[in-house]
Scaffold this active site. Structure first.
Site, PDB file in Angstrom:
ATOM      1  N   SER A 117       0.820  -1.212   0.000  1.00 55.66           N
ATOM      2  CA  SER A 117       0.000   0.000   0.000  1.00 55.66           C
ATOM      3  C   SER A 117       0.851   1.259   0.000  1.00 55.66           C
ATOM      4  CB  SER A 117      -0.900  -0.001   1.245  1.00 55.66           C
ATOM      5  OG  SER A 117      -1.541   1.256   1.402  1.00 55.66           O
ATOM      6  N   TYR A 141      -2.364   0.306   9.955  1.00 58.38           N
ATOM      7  CA  TYR A 141      -2.524  -0.348   8.653  1.00 58.38           C
ATOM      8  C   TYR A 141      -1.259  -0.201   7.821  1.00 58.38           C
ATOM      9  CZ  TYR A 141      -3.890  -1.022   3.792  1.00 58.38           C
ATOM     10  OH  TYR A 141      -3.936  -1.430   2.487  1.00 58.38           O
ATOM     11  N   LYS A 145       1.442  -3.205   6.662  1.00 57.12           N
ATOM     12  CA  LYS A 145       1.821  -3.504   5.280  1.00 57.12           C
ATOM     13  C   LYS A 145       3.340  -3.482   5.113  1.00 57.12           C
ATOM     14  CE  LYS A 145      -1.971  -4.338   2.983  1.00 57.12           C
ATOM     15  NZ  LYS A 145      -2.164  -5.607   2.250  1.00 57.12           N
TER      16      LYS A 145
END
Length: 319
Positions: A117, A141, A145
């Site tokens: 991402s 998040y 990643k």
């Protein structure tokens, strides 16, 4: 030749499954359907309903399929919500990746394409992000990643696992009316939902240092993204060397107001968006170069902004 697609019942994953089938490869889907849709998986594609953190069950499931490579998308994908749910985010995204790698090792599956991402970059201080831009994730998040990339790379050094990680930016549109973005957080579905319900979509801040005052982002069509996954997988299967990381970026951003104008053109709905205050943490501009992916993965922007918007609108109204 079977390719495992974790998260293959989701918006992006289902498009990748479709792209594999068009390329003559046989996808097998693992998805717990927490955010994916069973109807997004074709009837003749095996669907294993399972959370990948369950290593033993995942290993057993892989035993029944002759998997040659893995495309790994499964995980908790909401950056904003991850701030309130960090433990859940790390469990699903980091523990899930470790679990998958264990199951792969058990069956000598040694090729993986990882869905990473743009969140790994946080708020970059450059006009154009490249693979060499420093990573400073600003949410659990984004952190998860980046850790996923590290874990896969470490497994590669230890065992010879062949891998690459593809960093996405804003994925939009649809390749077919049967597949659509149902996220409660992404811009396109939020705008479409507002118009469908008779509301005016919102722009969060119009006083940024950009040409029209609204945030500039990198938008790519989901079908173009899916094609890049197919090429990456094919190259790993062919024994070709890939870079550890690629940005799937457009090289040229689009502002939120430009998105609104394109939506008005596509829908025929004449509206003026509501301008709300800025949201904390929203950078003025995030745009990435896709040159490295263009060199190695045949990455190109095949769809215009209007085509992205029209396909997203048509998919939601046909679903």
């Amino acid at each position: 030749m079977a390719i495992l697609v974790t998260g293959g019942a989701g918006y992006i994953g289902s498009h990748i499954v479709r792209a594999f089938r068009l390329a003559g490869l046989d996808p097998v889907v693992v998805d717990d359907l927490s955010s994916g849709h069973r109807e997004f998986v074709p009837d003749d594609v095996p669907l294993i309903e399972l959370n990948i953190v369950r290593t033993k069950k995942l290993t057993e499931a892989l035993r029944d399929h002759s998997i040659e490579a893995v495309v790994h998308l499964a995980g908790f994908k909401y950056a904003g919500v991850s701030v309130q749910r960090p433990l859940h985010t790390y469990q699903q995204n980091v523990q899930g990746t470790v679990s998958l790698l264990r199951a792969m090792a058990e069956h000598d599956i040694d090729k993986i394409v990882f869905s990473s991402s743009a969140a790994v970059y946080g708020t970059p201080d450059v006009d154009l992000v490249t693979e060499r831009t420093a990573t400073h994730p600003e949410s659990p998040y984004g952190e998860s990643k980046l850790v996923g990339e590290w874990v896969i790379a470490a497994q590669g050094r230890a065992t010879g696992l062949r891998h690459t990680s593809l960093r996405y930016f804003n994925v939009v549109g649809s390749a077919t009316d049967e597949l659509y973005d149902s996220s409660p957080h992404n811009l396109f579905p939020l705008v479409i939902r507002a118009l469908t319900e008779g509301h005016r979509p919102k722009i969060f801040g119009d006083d940024y240092p950009t040409p029209d005052g609204t945030c500039v982002r990198d938008y790519v069509h989901v079908a173009d993204l899916a094609d890049a996954h197919v090429v990456a997988t094919q190259k790993l299967l062919a024994g070709q060397e890939l870079e550890p990381v690629y940005n799937l970026g457009s090289g040229d951003g689009v502002s939120v107001r430009q998105i609104m104008t394109a939506v008005a053109r596509a829908t025929g709905i004449d509206f003026e968006p509501v301008v709300a205050p800025r949201r904390p943490g929203d950078p003025a501009r995030i745009v990435a170069s896709g040159q490295l992916a263009a060199r190695d993965l045949s990455w190109t922007m095949r769809h215009t902004l209007d085509e992205m918007v029209e396909s997203a609108w048509n998919a939601r109204h046909q679903s």
